[in-house]
Design an enzyme around this catalytic site. Structure first.
Site, PDB file in Angstrom:
ATOM      1  N   TYR A  43      62.927  27.849 -11.547  1.00 38.11           N
ATOM      2  CA  TYR A  43      63.206  26.708 -12.421  1.00 38.11           C
ATOM      3  C   TYR A  43      61.922  26.298 -13.126  1.00 38.11           C
ATOM      4  CZ  TYR A  43      65.638  22.270 -13.571  1.00 38.11           C
ATOM      5  OH  TYR A  43      66.248  21.212 -14.195  1.00 38.11           O
ATOM      6  N   TRP A  63      67.568  10.249  -8.991  1.00 33.83           N
ATOM      7  CA  TRP A  63      66.582  10.883  -9.878  1.00 33.83           C
ATOM      8  C   TRP A  63      66.917  10.592 -11.345  1.00 33.83           C
ATOM      9  CZ3 TRP A  63      61.884  12.792  -9.616  1.00 33.83           C
ATOM     10  CH2 TRP A  63      61.405  13.568 -10.680  1.00 33.83           C
ATOM     11  N   TRP A  64      68.185  10.707 -11.696  1.00 34.79           N
ATOM     12  CA  TRP A  64      68.586  10.410 -13.071  1.00 34.79           C
ATOM     13  C   TRP A  64      68.230   8.976 -13.448  1.00 34.79           C
ATOM     14  CZ3 TRP A  64      74.284  12.510 -12.927  1.00 34.79           C
ATOM     15  CH2 TRP A  64      74.271  13.907 -13.011  1.00 34.79           C
ATOM     16  N   HIS A  88      57.536  14.895 -12.737  1.00 35.97           N
ATOM     17  CA  HIS A  88      57.937  16.222 -12.265  1.00 35.97           C
ATOM     18  C   HIS A  88      56.854  16.860 -11.401  1.00 35.97           C
ATOM     19  CE1 HIS A  88      61.308  15.796 -14.988  1.00 35.97           C
ATOM     20  NE2 HIS A  88      61.869  16.789 -14.309  1.00 35.97           N
ATOM     21  N   TYR A 147      56.770  11.843 -18.049  1.00 33.15           N
ATOM     22  CA  TYR A 147      57.765  12.857 -17.676  1.00 33.15           C
ATOM     23  C   TYR A 147      57.098  13.985 -16.888  1.00 33.15           C
ATOM     24  CZ  TYR A 147      61.515  16.317 -18.230  1.00 33.15           C
ATOM     25  OH  TYR A 147      62.493  17.256 -18.002  1.00 33.15           O
TER      26      TYR A 147
END
Length: 104
Positions: A41, A76-77, A22, A18
């Protein structure tokens, strides 16, 4: 500016992947986030629970929420789906948080 906070839920064996994905955020996804107003963000991981805490600022929620309809967001999901709890459309399962304090 609206401040948003939400929790997402990672699979226990997915923490490193993960973070890696990113760190290598697709340029197209980064562009889309900015286009739909996301700034400041950050995502934080609680390794004890597998929960992530995402914080971002947007001019307005309605405009930001439109990103969910874009092809790049859906791609992306799907890419992230194996790493986390997701809904039927591959969007992450999230819990929206209520802001209870802010200090400028």
């Amino acid at each position: 500016m609206v401040r948003l906070g939400q929790v997402m839920y990672l699979h226990k064996d997915a923490y490193e992947e993960y973070a890696k994905r990113h760190a290598e955020l697709w340029p197209e996804m980064k562009t889309a986030l900015k286009k739909y107003g996301a700034t400041n963000y950050s995502i934080f991981l609680n390794k004890l629970t597998g929960q992530t805490f995402a914080y971002l600022e947007v001019p307005d929620e309605a405009t930001y929420n439109e990103i969910a309809e874009t092809d790049i967001c859906k791609k992306w999901w799907k890419y992230m789906e194996p790493l986390m709890d997701t809904n039927e459309d591959n969007s992450p399962v999230t819990t929206d948080l209520q802001e209870v304090f802010h200090l400028d």
